[in-house]
Scaffold this motif. Structure first.
Motif, short mmCIF file in Angstrom:
data_model
loop_
_atom_site.label_atom_id
_atom_site.label_comp_id
_atom_site.label_asym_id
_atom_site.label_seq_id
_atom_site.Cartn_x
_atom_site.Cartn_y
_atom_site.Cartn_z
N GLU A 71 69.53 15.34 49.24
CA GLU A 71 68.75 14.40 50.04
C GLU A 71 68.67 13.03 49.37
OE1 GLU A 71 64.14 13.77 51.61
OE2 GLU A 71 64.79 15.74 50.90
N MET A 131 67.01 18.81 47.16
CA MET A 131 66.41 17.51 46.83
C MET A 131 67.47 16.55 46.31
SD MET A 131 62.59 18.07 45.23
CE MET A 131 63.06 19.14 43.87
N ASP A 173 57.26 18.63 54.10
CA ASP A 173 58.55 17.96 54.25
C ASP A 173 58.54 17.09 55.51
OD1 ASP A 173 59.88 18.91 52.00
OD2 ASP A 173 60.85 20.56 53.05
N ALA A 226 67.58 18.67 56.57
CA ALA A 226 66.28 19.01 57.16
C ALA A 226 66.32 20.40 57.78
CB ALA A 226 65.89 17.96 58.21
N LEU A 245 56.39 24.88 52.43
CA LEU A 245 56.95 23.55 52.20
C LEU A 245 57.17 22.75 53.48
CD1 LEU A 245 59.71 24.29 49.51
CD2 LEU A 245 57.35 23.55 49.14
N ARG A 246 57.45 23.44 54.57
CA ARG A 246 57.98 22.77 55.75
C ARG A 246 57.05 21.68 56.29
NH1 ARG A 246 62.70 21.32 58.05
NH2 ARG A 246 62.57 21.26 60.32
N ARG A 252 66.60 23.10 54.90
CA ARG A 252 65.33 23.33 54.21
C ARG A 252 64.42 24.24 55.04
NH1 ARG A 252 64.17 20.52 49.66
NH2 ARG A 252 61.94 20.87 49.97
N ARG A 311 56.45 13.92 55.01
CA ARG A 311 57.05 12.86 54.18
C ARG A 311 58.26 12.22 54.87
NH1 ARG A 311 61.51 14.38 51.05
NH2 ARG A 311 61.93 16.61 50.96
N TRP A 312 58.86 12.93 55.83
CA TRP A 312 59.94 12.35 56.64
C TRP A 312 59.40 11.68 57.91
CZ3 TRP A 312 62.63 17.76 56.55
CH2 TRP A 312 63.30 17.94 55.33
N ASP A 363 65.68 24.43 45.89
CA ASP A 363 64.95 23.20 46.20
C ASP A 363 65.54 22.03 45.42
OD1 ASP A 363 63.11 21.43 47.21
OD2 ASP A 363 61.35 22.47 46.43
N ARG A 412 60.15 16.20 43.00
CA ARG A 412 59.39 16.43 44.23
C ARG A 412 58.36 15.34 44.45
NH1 ARG A 412 56.65 22.22 45.29
NH2 ARG A 412 58.82 22.69 45.89
#
Length: 608
Positions: A422, A419, A485, A469, A481-482, A472, A488-489, A415, A232
């Motif tokens: 991804e 991950m 996420d 995406a 988490l969303r 998740r 970071r994207w 997760d 992570r």
């Protein structure tokens, strides 16, 4: 002696109160003033005593100022999944949800301090455990116990630092106890430097930790947790974040190097066979998360969780409980306080066959009898994974308690699978068969009983990323988490804008929402906790009898209003309150609380 169970936080906090933890003061960079009743030598003289000190670090993950409510409930609001229901800013949690936060916000300082206090607790353990006789003992069991504690402390410190970084960006950092610092105040450190240190630490922790199947089943950190956390953090290190100079979203340098770390760690967990998915999300959350006294899930899907007590703030002292089931989820007998709502557009992201919809979303409150369901409107959807009516032992419908001892899941095996998918997609410029298999393992569990209807998984890089995406969002809805996420994207601004546009479409019942019902009917005496509580469909217009009545059912104005011709509350309520203060290249991070700026070496950045 095993202190780590459902009451670990109670034990850890109690030990902290009597002062055994507080070997040194944190006041060189925080406002904590612990007192000491044990010397360093006494506290680390044996495994049992040292473990109590370690528990004090664990305990800083819990309570109102950590994963009891703020880090996981208040802070993640305002992405494309959840929001606070209130119409007004309050200088606290409501302002956070609306992105109207400033340095005076009342919800910022205490979590900031508690995370640093957790780091100090971990630093004390990391500094002292390797010097214990047990660490190099000829007694293998004693040595394994000491070394495991060292690995746990390294992992705990990484958890605390990652939370601080993803919330505040560049922050002060130290890896030694405050008593050994030569500076009274510490400056900010580039987050990439901290992340690289944490990745190195977690590689060391991995070598010291057992797999979950090699030790007694409990909630302590194991090898899988260190590996998953390392994956992570690597994805955050290789992802986008808001930088200080210039203030803009920038991707970490050499990002493929960090995606390779994530791929390697996730691949090792998958191939180990030590962790697996529960048969259904509902079993996992209802039985093993909301089941307060239930043993740790036998599948190992809950790779890393925060153990909670049923204690809150008592006699002015912060205990280590959680408000899961009180601050979120359905109200029971009008008790509880649903601080967050699932966005209507997030609800309609689910396919009608996806069983996760009825886990992530609870479109009801519960009557005074504790079992009969009362349907809610589309703009009032409760989050569903931490439900007061799922908690066992059962919470009385007349209970005014705010603390039920429900654990917070930090990392689940699903997760790890996503991950892995991804990371492989990014490294290979498209999906491999192994990445598709990992992705589909999660998706098929969601479509349990209808696995053949999950659709065709794309393999082109952009298409597979978009599928991940979206998956998740569905898999982790309501799990905090969303938002991170999307950051970071570098998609938070995009998704906030997209959600506003979709809320307006839904309010106007424009495609793809043209068949969303204006009203729904729930079965008046239903005790079901899923879609079977409804007599009409979420997806097919206005029900079988138009605007009339349905026998044995009560009408709810689902997406419409009781007043003919009036605008939908999705527009006048939800859209009017959702993310109204969001500012790209600012709102991705929080300001430093005003009180913390007494450290003159900490600057207030990112446009605050």
């Amino acid at each position: 002696m095993n202190f780590f169970n459902k009451n670990i936080k109670k034990a850890g906090a109690a030990f902290l109160i009597v002062g055994a933890l507080a070997i040194s003061s944190c006041n060189k960079y925080l406002d904590e003033q612990p007192v000491s009743s044990l010397t360093t030598a006494e506290a680390f003289s044996n495994v049992e005593s040292a473990y109590k000190v370690l528990l004090s670090s664990y305990s800083q993950l819990a309570g109102d100022n950590a994963f009891g409510i703020r880090l996981n409930i208040y802070y993640p609001m305002g992405s494309d999944e959840t929001m606070n229901p209130s119409e007004n800013s309050d200088g606290g949690r409501r302002s956070i949800s609306r992105y109207e936060v400033n340095a005076a916000n009342t919800e910022l300082l205490r979590p900031f301090n508690q995370l640093y206090y957790g780091i100090e607790c971990a630093n004390i353990c990391i500094d002292n455990i390797p010097s214990m006789a047990a660490y190099n003992s000829s007694n293998e069991a004693e040595k394994a116990a000491a070394r495991r504690m060292y690995g746990e402390a390294l992992t705990l410190r990484a958890i605390f630092y990652q939370e601080i970084i993803k919330l505040w960006g560049d922050v002060p950092a130290t890896y030694i106890p405050a008593s050994k610092l030569t500076e009274n105040f510490l400056p900010k450190v580039d987050r990439d430097v901290i992340y690289d240190r944490l990745l190195d630490d977690l590689a060391i922790a991995d070598e010291h930790l057992p797999w979950r199947t090699e030790v007694a089943a409990d909630e302590r950190i194991t090898k899988g947790a260190a590996k998953a956390l390392r994956a992570r953090i690597a994805l955050f290190r290789g992802g986008y974040s808001l930088r200080r100079s210039p203030v803009q979203m920038v991707r970490g340098a050499d990002h493929l190097k960090y995606y390779e770390i994530a791929r390697t760690e996730c691949d090792a967990i998958i191939k180990s066979g030590k962790h697996a998915l529960a048969p259904t999300q509902k079993e996992l959350f209802q039985k093993y998360v909301c089941g307060v006294n239930t043993p740790v899930d036998p599948y190992g899907e809950l790779i890393l969780q925060v153990g909670m007590s049923d204690l809150g703030n008592r006699d002015g002292i912060q205990q280590a409980g959680s408000k899961l089931g009180y601050a979120c989820g359905p109200r029971v007998n009008n008790l509880g306080n649903n601080f967050i709502l699932i966005l209507p557009t997030a609800f309609y992201k689910f396919d009608s066959l996806d069983t996760r919809r009825d886990v992530a979303v609870a479109p009801y409150d519960v009557a005074a009898d504790g079992v009969t369901k009362i349907g809610k409107k589309l703009e009032e959807l409760r989050d569903g994974k931490f439900r007061r009516d799922w908690i066992t032992p059962a919470v009385s419908p007349t209970s005014n308690s705010q603390y039920f001892g429900v654990n917070w899941p930090l990392i689940r095996y699903s997760d790890v699978l996503l991950m892995y998918a991804e990371a492989v997609n990014e490294i290979n410029n498209g999906a491999t068969a192994e990445a598709v298999a990992a992705f589909e393992t999660v998706r098929k569990r969601g479509f349990a009983g209808n696995e053949s209807k999950i659709g065709t998984t794309p393999t082109a890089k952009a298409d597979f990323f978009n599928a991940i995406a979206n998956e998740r969002l569905l898999e982790f809805m309501g799990e905090g988490l969303r938002k991170y996420d999307l950051i970071r994207w570098n998609l938070l601004a995009t998704k906030v804008s997209e959600t506003k546009a979709n809320l307006l479409k839904l309010a106007n019942r424009e495609a793809p929402y043209q068949n969303v019902p204006l009203f729904m009917y729930y079965k008046t005496t239903s005790t079901a906790d899923d879609y079977t509580m409804w007599a009409t469909s979420y997806y097919n217009g206005n029900g079988p009898t138009g605007s009339g009545s349905v026998a044995g059912a009560t009408r709810v104005n689902w997406a419409g209003t009781s007043t003919s011709g009036a605008e939908s509350p999705i527009k006048t309520v939800t859209l009017a309150r959702y993310a109204i203060g969001f500012t790209p290249n600012k709102s991705e991070l929080f300001p430093i609380a005003t009180e913390a700026l007494s450290n003159a070496r900490i600057s207030q950045d990112y446009g605050y």
